[in-house]
Design a protein around this motif. Sequence first.
Motif, PDB file in Angstrom:
ATOM      1  N   GLY A 197       0.828  -1.201   0.000  1.00  0.00           N
ATOM      2  CA  GLY A 197       0.000   0.000   0.000  1.00  0.00           C
ATOM      3  C   GLY A 197       0.862   1.250   0.000  1.00  0.00           C
ATOM      4  O   GLY A 197       2.083   1.192  -0.121  1.00  0.00           O
ATOM      5  N   ARG A 198       0.230   2.391   0.137  1.00  0.00           N
ATOM      6  CA  ARG A 198       0.980   3.649   0.130  1.00  0.00           C
ATOM      7  C   ARG A 198       1.738   3.806   1.443  1.00  0.00           C
ATOM      8  O   ARG A 198       1.192   3.564   2.522  1.00  0.00           O
ATOM      9  CB  ARG A 198       0.047   4.837  -0.100  1.00  0.00           C
ATOM     10  CG  ARG A 198      -0.647   4.780  -1.464  1.00  0.00           C
ATOM     11  CD  ARG A 198      -1.156   6.134  -1.882  1.00  0.00           C
ATOM     12  NE  ARG A 198      -0.076   7.043  -2.241  1.00  0.00           N
ATOM     13  CZ  ARG A 198       0.451   7.137  -3.462  1.00  0.00           C
ATOM     14  NH1 ARG A 198       0.006   6.357  -4.434  1.00  0.00           N
ATOM     15  NH2 ARG A 198       1.423   7.995  -3.705  1.00  0.00           N
ATOM     16  N   ARG A 199       3.010   4.184   1.325  1.00  0.00           N
ATOM     17  CA  ARG A 199       3.879   4.343   2.486  1.00  0.00           C
ATOM     18  C   ARG A 199       4.582   5.694   2.413  1.00  0.00           C
ATOM     19  O   ARG A 199       4.792   6.249   1.333  1.00  0.00           O
ATOM     20  CB  ARG A 199       4.934   3.223   2.523  1.00  0.00           C
ATOM     21  CG  ARG A 199       4.351   1.845   2.796  1.00  0.00           C
ATOM     22  CD  ARG A 199       3.881   1.730   4.239  1.00  0.00           C
ATOM     23  NE  ARG A 199       3.360   0.403   4.557  1.00  0.00           N
ATOM     24  CZ  ARG A 199       2.091   0.064   4.491  1.00  0.00           C
ATOM     25  NH1 ARG A 199       1.190   0.969   4.102  1.00  0.00           N
ATOM     26  NH2 ARG A 199       1.696  -1.144   4.803  1.00  0.00           N
ATOM     27  N   PRO A 200       5.000   6.236   3.557  1.00  0.00           N
ATOM     28  CA  PRO A 200       5.762   7.493   3.531  1.00  0.00           C
ATOM     29  C   PRO A 200       7.032   7.319   2.713  1.00  0.00           C
ATOM     30  O   PRO A 200       7.676   6.271   2.728  1.00  0.00           O
ATOM     31  CB  PRO A 200       6.080   7.749   5.006  1.00  0.00           C
ATOM     32  CG  PRO A 200       5.025   7.001   5.758  1.00  0.00           C
ATOM     33  CD  PRO A 200       4.728   5.775   4.943  1.00  0.00           C
ATOM     34  N   SER A 201       7.383   8.355   1.978  1.00  0.00           N
ATOM     35  CA  SER A 201       8.617   8.328   1.201  1.00  0.00           C
ATOM     36  C   SER A 201       9.822   8.333   2.131  1.00  0.00           C
ATOM     37  O   SER A 201       9.751   8.794   3.267  1.00  0.00           O
ATOM     38  CB  SER A 201       8.679   9.532   0.266  1.00  0.00           C
ATOM     39  OG  SER A 201       7.598   9.516  -0.644  1.00  0.00           O
ATOM     40  N   VAL A 202      10.933   7.837   1.642  1.00  0.00           N
ATOM     41  CA  VAL A 202      12.166   7.804   2.428  1.00  0.00           C
ATOM     42  C   VAL A 202      13.121   8.870   1.907  1.00  0.00           C
ATOM     43  O   VAL A 202      13.035   9.312   0.763  1.00  0.00           O
ATOM     44  CB  VAL A 202      12.837   6.421   2.365  1.00  0.00           C
ATOM     45  CG1 VAL A 202      11.908   5.345   2.903  1.00  0.00           C
ATOM     46  CG2 VAL A 202      13.266   6.086   0.940  1.00  0.00           C
ATOM     47  N   VAL A 203      14.042   9.284   2.758  1.00  0.00           N
ATOM     48  CA  VAL A 203      15.067  10.240   2.343  1.00  0.00           C
ATOM     49  C   VAL A 203      16.065   9.510   1.457  1.00  0.00           C
ATOM     50  O   VAL A 203      16.654   8.508   1.876  1.00  0.00           O
ATOM     51  CB  VAL A 203      15.771  10.866   3.555  1.00  0.00           C
ATOM     52  CG1 VAL A 203      16.910  11.787   3.090  1.00  0.00           C
ATOM     53  CG2 VAL A 203      14.777  11.636   4.414  1.00  0.00           C
ATOM     54  N   PRO A 204      16.276   9.971   0.231  1.00  0.00           N
ATOM     55  CA  PRO A 204      17.220   9.281  -0.654  1.00  0.00           C
ATOM     56  C   PRO A 204      18.662   9.563  -0.242  1.00  0.00           C
ATOM     57  O   PRO A 204      18.959  10.537   0.447  1.00  0.00           O
ATOM     58  CB  PRO A 204      16.917   9.894  -2.017  1.00  0.00           C
ATOM     59  CG  PRO A 204      16.446  11.277  -1.702  1.00  0.00           C
ATOM     60  CD  PRO A 204      15.678  11.152  -0.413  1.00  0.00           C
ATOM     61  N   ARG A 205      19.541   8.698  -0.695  1.00  0.00           N
ATOM     62  CA  ARG A 205      20.968   8.920  -0.473  1.00  0.00           C
ATOM     63  C   ARG A 205      21.520   9.813  -1.570  1.00  0.00           C
ATOM     64  O   ARG A 205      21.233   9.604  -2.748  1.00  0.00           O
ATOM     65  CB  ARG A 205      21.715   7.588  -0.451  1.00  0.00           C
ATOM     66  CG  ARG A 205      23.219   7.746  -0.229  1.00  0.00           C
ATOM     67  CD  ARG A 205      23.903   6.419   0.026  1.00  0.00           C
ATOM     68  NE  ARG A 205      23.904   5.516  -1.111  1.00  0.00           N
ATOM     69  CZ  ARG A 205      24.750   5.624  -2.141  1.00  0.00           C
ATOM     70  NH1 ARG A 205      25.617   6.622  -2.194  1.00  0.00           N
ATOM     71  NH2 ARG A 205      24.705   4.736  -3.120  1.00  0.00           N
ATOM     72  N   GLU A 206      22.277  10.843  -1.189  1.00  0.00           N
ATOM     73  CA  GLU A 206      22.874  11.734  -2.174  1.00  0.00           C
ATOM     74  C   GLU A 206      23.888  10.979  -3.020  1.00  0.00           C
ATOM     75  O   GLU A 206      24.757  10.269  -2.508  1.00  0.00           O
ATOM     76  CB  GLU A 206      23.557  12.905  -1.488  1.00  0.00           C
ATOM     77  CG  GLU A 206      24.206  13.888  -2.463  1.00  0.00           C
ATOM     78  CD  GLU A 206      24.675  15.142  -1.772  1.00  0.00           C
ATOM     79  OE1 GLU A 206      23.844  15.824  -1.156  1.00  0.00           O
ATOM     80  OE2 GLU A 206      25.898  15.420  -1.835  1.00  0.00           O
ATOM     81  N   MET A 207      23.781  11.144  -4.320  1.00  0.00           N
ATOM     82  CA  MET A 207      24.667  10.429  -5.234  1.00  0.00           C
ATOM     83  C   MET A 207      26.091  10.965  -5.150  1.00  0.00           C
ATOM     84  O   MET A 207      26.316  12.178  -5.161  1.00  0.00           O
ATOM     85  CB  MET A 207      24.142  10.538  -6.670  1.00  0.00           C
ATOM     86  CG  MET A 207      22.812   9.835  -6.875  1.00  0.00           C
ATOM     87  SD  MET A 207      22.100  10.087  -8.525  1.00  0.00           S
ATOM     88  CE  MET A 207      23.200   9.086  -9.536  1.00  0.00           C
ATOM     89  N   THR A 208      27.031  10.065  -5.065  1.00  0.00           N
ATOM     90  CA  THR A 208      28.442  10.422  -5.118  1.00  0.00           C
ATOM     91  C   THR A 208      28.868  10.584  -6.579  1.00  0.00           C
ATOM     92  O   THR A 208      28.114  10.245  -7.513  1.00  0.00           O
ATOM     93  CB  THR A 208      29.301   9.341  -4.467  1.00  0.00           C
ATOM     94  OG1 THR A 208      29.192   8.138  -5.256  1.00  0.00           O
ATOM     95  CG2 THR A 208      28.851   9.057  -3.036  1.00  0.00           C
ATOM     96  N   ALA A 209      30.087  11.065  -6.774  1.00  0.00           N
ATOM     97  CA  ALA A 209      30.612  11.167  -8.132  1.00  0.00           C
ATOM     98  C   ALA A 209      30.645   9.793  -8.803  1.00  0.00           C
ATOM     99  O   ALA A 209      30.352   9.662  -9.996  1.00  0.00           O
ATOM    100  CB  ALA A 209      32.002  11.790  -8.112  1.00  0.00           C
TER     101      ALA A 209
END
Length: 366
Positions: free
Chosen positions: A138-150
């Motif tokens: 079902g619908r769930r709260p979004s998660v904080v993504p990990r910032e992409m490295t180079a």
Amino acid sequence: MTQTTVRPDLFQPTRLGPLHLPNRLVMAPLTRNRAGADGVPGALMAAYYAQRASAGLIIAEGTTPNAVGRTYPNIPAIHSEAHVAGWRRVTDAVRSAGGRMFLQLQHGGRVGHPLNSGLVPLAPSPVALPETIHTPDGRRPSVVPREMTAQDIRSTVADFARAARNARAAGFAGVEVHAANGQLLHQFMARNTNHRTDAYGGSVANRIRFAVEVTRAVADAIGPDRVGLRISPANTVNGIEEDDTERLYPALVDAQADAGLAYLHIEFADPTDPLFMTLRDAWPGTLMANPDLGWPGPLPADGGQAAGERLLASGADLISLGRAFIANPDLVARLDTGAPLNPVREKYTMYVGGATGYTDYPALTA
């Protein structure tokens, strides 16, 4: 004696790179969530696309180039041999029905969830999607993504190129790079989702860099005349906020103008919008326009035909339609003859699975 330039109509043939298109109506990429849990397309998807083979071109739905780019459940992918084999069944069915297909490559970035991909989403900055997201539970709260490295950025560019080669191996005539609708490439371009201070953040030139690198890598992989680029200026879907649209997209188009791409695809295009005309004038090649039909409001009774014809008269070369193709497998014939259109059954568009609202829309001959 003066000469009058007559714009082509929707039903006149044209060429797109190496392809001969029998008409200028394109089936837009449409997420339908009918792949397997592993992202492999099955027989139902093959039947669905083959039903719509009379389109001048079909652009198959957003398909992930790697595992972490997955957005929702039952989204197709193109990063394994099984994915290639599944899509090959689809393209074979469409080709047997007389059609032509491109595949849209879509990385969700922050539009994803560990319940969908098994991985924490990657994004330009650790800024969560400001809404819940659909998962198998079902619908769930979004998660904080990990910032992409180079390294993440380099790997993702390579994944797009590999996915393009896989698409060709699966029988697609080409691919469309998805830089619209709040997906990963769009997230790099928008300031509210890109807080980076390196070469991929800050200035317009830096924020378009990732989209340009991805598109160039894909073009190098399979040839630029088999690559399209989709954009959606000022679109706020998936929490995107652009505050410099008028500078952002001319810069992006200028950076790609000499690449020899098959087409530029503008979503929610409006011929009265000065930016549309600016981009038309700046783009030297084929322009595909997806008309602004007031989504998510009701679909016009003509499915967008009149809006498409206005865009052709304003300089577009191809017209992509979405919802009208969902409900009308024989849309080209219906529009050409003035036959009434089937209404869209909205509740079956996404997430429900199965043939209902997918392959059971009647054709005129039924």
